[in-house]
Design a protein around this motif. Structure first.
Motif: not given
Length: 356
Positions: A14-25
């Motif tokens: 489970l990855l929170t913040g996946h739509t952000g810059f670091k999250g996408a990486w």
């Protein structure tokens, strides 16, 4: 210790913040390693964003929601049934925190508590890494590198809310983690740069917009220092930390991640390096716009991460700038940015695993 597909293959993350810059990486790195990723985040803020440019949503289960909504958080946790939780979602901008302090505190503190509480009913306890920031320390502006044992604090609402998130996570760990079998720690990372960042109030996107728009870059605090690191070095540290937490009961409960050495470059130095790498004609000027207070000196001592889990940064100095500039040049030339970004990830993993 080596981050490898042998650990991550088949893991439910489970990855929170996946739509952000670091999250996408992080999404692309985790799926490259074979993990099954469920994302939870607000929609990507910028029309131009790495999550969409690399078609991340096609590789994962993407849930759009707000950390401040406990029912939405709980529903996602129950659907994901994660083996691992990488919590990166946050209101992460210092200047915005002055304009929206309530949103900042509620997201960074209440949102984290909503997530941790939602983990209690899981039948199989996960390993949890809560990502905070290098700004959690009580900054005396001396420039000395902060160690994990230094006092927490924070002048601006963002920094203070992240320090509070550290205190919250430590309290939750001491109060509930053993009872529920959950392994939990926090990661304090420095300023990350890399391709695909289009956010407001960040040095690389500001450079990219100035170069593309043909205007002079404005720097608010050109002599401020920050522990700059490439986003892939930072994320690789998170993955190594999670592996260590899963396998070793004696791993420290908090680790700093940032560049080696005690003299991080200034904003001016990093801006000039990137400007020279992407455009021979662009220059900068000091911004004439007044703004809220920002810390001028910031540095991290990362020896504990290097000795306890065997982490090292690999994209330093010229590589740090070159890899970032190469991404934006490829984007400007119309390249397939999913393929290009995955190529950088695979090249990085090869370098990192060879050098560990």
């Amino acid at each position: 210790m080596v981050s490898s597909s042998s650990f991550w293959s088949g893991k439910r993350v489970l990855l929170t913040g996946h739509t952000g810059f670091k999250g996408a990486w992080a999404t692309l790195m985790l799926t490259t390693l074979g993990a099954h990723v469920t994302g939870f985040a607000l929609p990507a803020e910028d029309e131009e964003n790495l999550f969409d440019l690399t078609d991340c949503a096609t590789s994962i289960e993407s849930h759009i929601g707000d950390l401040r909504d406990p029912s939405a958080v709980s529903a996602t946790v129950q659907a994901a049934k994660p083996d691992i939780v990488l919590h990166m979602a946050a209101q992460a901008l210092v200047r915005r925190s002055y304009a929206e302090p309530l949103l900042t505190w509620q997201t960074n503190v209440d949102g984290t508590l909503n997530l941790l509480e939602a983990l209690k009913p899981l039948p199989s306890p996960p390993v949890v890494l809560v990502v905070t920031t290098d700004k959690v320390y009580r900054n005396d502006e001396t420039g000395r590198p902060f160690k994990e044992t230094d006092p927490l604090g924070g002048h601006d609402p963002y920094s203070a809310s992240k320090a509070a998130c550290e205190i919250l996570t430590e309290s939750w760990r001491l109060s509930f983690a053993e009872r529920y079998g959950i392994k939990i720690a926090t990661a304090r990372a420095g300023n990350v740069i890399g391709g695909g960042d289009f956010s407001e109030d960040r040095i690389v996107p500001d450079i990219w917009r100035a170069v593309r728009g043909g205007y002079k870059l404005e720097l608010r605090n050109p002599e401020a220092t920050r522990p700059w690191q490439h986003v892939l070095d930072c994320l690789f540290g998170y993955l190594l930390y999670i592996e260590a937490l899963a396998q070793n009961p004696n791993v420290p409960p908090a680790l700093n991640f940032g560049p080696a050495g005690g003299n991080p470059p200034t904003v001016r130095e990093i801006a000039e390096r990137i400007l020279n790498a992407v455009s021979s004609s662009s220059r900068w000027a000091i911004s004439g716009q007044p703004g809220p207070r920002e810390m001028l000196k910031l540095n991290l001592d990362t020896n504990l991460a290097r000795t306890s889990i065997g982490w090292a940064d690999h994209l330093t100095e010229e590589r740090l700038v070159d890899w970032t500039a190469e991404w934006y040049r490829a984007y400007a030339e119309g390249a397939d940015m999913r393929a290009f970004t995955l190529e950088q990830i695979n090249t990085f993993l090869t370098i990192a695993n060879r050098n560990q």
